[in-house]
Scaffold this motif. Structure first.
Motif, PDB file in Angstrom:
ATOM      1  N   TRP A 168       2.106   0.309 -16.414  1.00 29.74           N
ATOM      2  CA  TRP A 168       2.443  -0.970 -15.660  1.00 29.74           C
ATOM      3  C   TRP A 168       2.361  -2.116 -16.272  1.00 29.74           C
ATOM      4  CZ3 TRP A 168       4.330   2.002 -12.484  1.00 29.74           C
ATOM      5  CH2 TRP A 168       3.448   2.709 -11.734  1.00 29.74           C
ATOM      6  N   SER A 209      -1.367  -3.060 -10.622  1.00 32.52           N
ATOM      7  CA  SER A 209      -1.403  -1.766  -9.965  1.00 32.52           C
ATOM      8  C   SER A 209       0.130  -1.521  -9.920  1.00 32.52           C
ATOM      9  CB  SER A 209      -1.862  -2.138  -8.591  1.00 32.52           C
ATOM     10  OG  SER A 209      -0.912  -3.226  -8.007  1.00 32.52           O
ATOM     11  N   ARG A 210       0.468  -0.296  -9.111  1.00 32.36           N
ATOM     12  CA  ARG A 210       1.850  -0.084  -9.100  1.00 32.36           C
ATOM     13  C   ARG A 210       2.630  -1.165  -8.380  1.00 32.36           C
ATOM     14  NH1 ARG A 210       4.232   5.334  -9.005  1.00 32.36           N
ATOM     15  NH2 ARG A 210       6.144   5.247  -7.824  1.00 32.36           N
ATOM     16  N   LYS A 211       1.938  -1.463  -7.366  1.00 33.60           N
ATOM     17  CA  LYS A 211       2.380  -2.443  -6.466  1.00 33.60           C
ATOM     18  C   LYS A 211       2.849  -3.643  -7.120  1.00 33.60           C
ATOM     19  CE  LYS A 211       2.060  -4.934  -2.127  1.00 33.60           C
ATOM     20  NZ  LYS A 211       2.766  -6.134  -2.562  1.00 33.60           N
ATOM     21  N   GLU A 212       1.867  -4.187  -8.011  1.00 29.51           N
ATOM     22  CA  GLU A 212       2.220  -5.474  -8.679  1.00 29.51           C
ATOM     23  C   GLU A 212       3.449  -5.325  -9.657  1.00 29.51           C
ATOM     24  OE1 GLU A 212       0.046  -9.299 -10.878  1.00 29.51           O
ATOM     25  OE2 GLU A 212      -1.132  -7.306 -10.386  1.00 29.51           O
TER      26      GLU A 212
END
Length: 133
Positions: A30, A110-113
């Motif tokens: 990330w 995070s993965r989402k960010e």
């Protein structure tokens, strides 16, 4: 080499960095996703600086500071959402590549960010390309 050929160099390296960000996303790195997103947009903006001003491109990494120098020549104004995104990306420039620093910054992602930043980078990248005369 004329300005358009020099711009192509910046665009090629920006595209390479964007592709690297996508590859880093697939591997779950990330921190390097967002760093390469920052590099991609910074390099594309430096290419635009070259087109709009000259090839004495400032050695800065703050994207807002860079685009401020040529924003009056863009086909569209830079909206507040893009300015905020440029500021966010600029914060991920890794000027200090010591392991502790990278670990601290990386832990906040995070993965989402990373996915959101990558998606937004792709949108802004396309928008910036449309700003080239």
């Amino acid at each position: 080499m004329d300005a358009n050929e020099k711009f192509e160099y910046w665009q090629d390296t920006a595209q390479y960095d964007l592709n690297t960000a996508k590859a880093m996303y697939k591997t779950g790195r990330w921190l390097y996703v967002v760093f390469m997103c920052q590099q991609s947009i910074e390099k594309l903006c430096k290419g635009l600086y070259l087109i709009f001003i000259d090839d004495n491109i400032p050695r800065i990494h703050d994207i807002n500071s860079l685009v401020t120098k040529f924003e009056n020549k863009l086909l569209e104004p830079i909206d507040n959402e893009k300015r905020l995104f440029f500021a966010k990306l600029s914060a991920f420039y890794l000027n200090n590549r010591y392991p502790e620093y990278k670990k601290r910054i990386g832990a906040s992602l995070s993965r989402k960010e990373a996915k959101d930043i990558l998606r937004k980078t792709e949108e802004v990248y396309k928008w910036l390309l449309k700003m080239k005369p």
